[in-house]
Design an enzyme around this catalytic site. Sequence first.
Site, mmCIF file in Angstrom:
data_model
loop_
_atom_site.group_PDB
_atom_site.id
_atom_site.type_symbol
_atom_site.label_atom_id
_atom_site.label_comp_id
_atom_site.label_asym_id
_atom_site.label_seq_id
_atom_site.Cartn_x
_atom_site.Cartn_y
_atom_site.Cartn_z
ATOM 1 C CD GLU A 263 -0.515 -77.160 42.435
ATOM 2 O OE1 GLU A 263 -0.176 -76.943 43.610
ATOM 3 O OE2 GLU A 263 -1.414 -77.989 42.132
ATOM 4 C CD GLU B 256 -5.599 -79.206 44.868
ATOM 5 O OE1 GLU B 256 -4.394 -78.992 44.663
ATOM 6 O OE2 GLU B 256 -6.136 -79.045 45.984
ATOM 7 C CG ASN C 126 1.560 -74.281 45.725
ATOM 8 O OD1 ASN C 126 0.427 -74.419 46.154
ATOM 9 N ND2 ASN C 126 2.032 -75.031 44.732
ATOM 10 C CG ASP D 170 -3.818 -75.698 47.499
ATOM 11 O OD1 ASP D 170 -4.653 -76.401 46.891
ATOM 12 O OD2 ASP D 170 -2.616 -75.998 47.574
ATOM 13 C CD GLU E 115 -2.711 -73.624 43.384
ATOM 14 O OE1 GLU E 115 -2.390 -74.476 44.260
ATOM 15 O OE2 GLU E 115 -2.985 -73.929 42.214
#
Length: 401
Positions: A176, A353, A234, A296, A266
């Site tokens: 990520e 996560e 993101n 997310d 995300e």
Amino acid sequence: MSALRILVLEDHAFQRSVAVKTLNYLGHHDVRAAADGAQALSMLKDGGAADLVLCDLRMKGMDGLEFLRLAGQAGLICSVIICSELALDLRRGVQEMVTLLGLEMLGDIGKPLRLELLQPLLAKCVRLSSEEGASTMRVPDIPTETEVRQGLARNEFRAYYQPKFHLHSGVVEGAEVLVRWVRPELSIQLPATFLPVIARCGLWNELFYGLLEQGLTLQRLFQDFGLPLELAFNLDVSQLASHDLCARIQASLHLHRLPASRLVFELTECGLLETSVVALETLIRLRMMGCGLAIDDFGTGFSSQQRLCQLPFNEIKLDAEFVQGMLYKPRCQAVIDSTLALAKALNIRVVAEGIESIEQCRRLAQMGCTQGQGYLYARPMSGAELVAWFFEKNEWHRRSS
């Protein structure tokens, strides 16, 4: 051990004493304790800001909610651990409030205080302090719009990468892309410091395109070594209204000679409550290009399943709150079970996560989750650190053999 300045806000005298003694036992001795919010604020104003507050919420006088708001706005605290017996849904609301205040929400351990839950959160706080530099755990001044724009123009916002692992094999399958502000002559600043300014001033695209360029450059390096590394970026929901978003992403991929299939975007579930025609078109176009789309913090909003039915997502990011509570909160395990069952039925990938212990990893794998990320595996790191880390783990050999 890094020295943390800790404040305990707890109105029950015995539990307050237990918390202080527990912190001392764990090696933290710069600890102050207050019975209500007003007393806590006075301590902070007289004795200096705290790196971390262990905060109860319901009490006589000024309660924890008002304290967090006032102390956060005054820059007197940096990180928060909630220790309360309020209902879980109310505590989730407090967590969102803490995040909106620009503070680091370390975790929620409920009540009574349990050593096995508190210890990893304190270790996380210490790691942040030692990795980013102790000064980053102090609440910095909120940057101005001019400072942020200058930082963007100077390419001071740097991509950091947190690897994503296969839970059974341990092989790295992607990363990520996060962001840190590396300011000259200042400490590395975490997103909570500057993202409110980015959002308020509508600078999401400027930030995103800089991170995309850095990420694709690194991805090209990995590709040249025969390692197809997937990267997850993101996006803020507001960016979906940009008509040229897909075209610019496609142009960047073409420039770096990379496939869209190794990109995932995300979006936070809470931001998807209202979806415009243009936003939906953008999501569809991203999938048509071959990119992945992930929800997310799945499970923290009120319309998770509705979003999956209406929007073209093919990945779920399971919120860290459920992962970190699964070993002692039956409801958290129930949410994970139902999410994994739903994902299997819809042929959607799930990424867990916030994995911080071997037991969490083992339990998730047993439940059918295959991919995860968290401090158990690796902290966020710069591109150069990621390459060196791969060499140290001999990952080049494992992935190419």
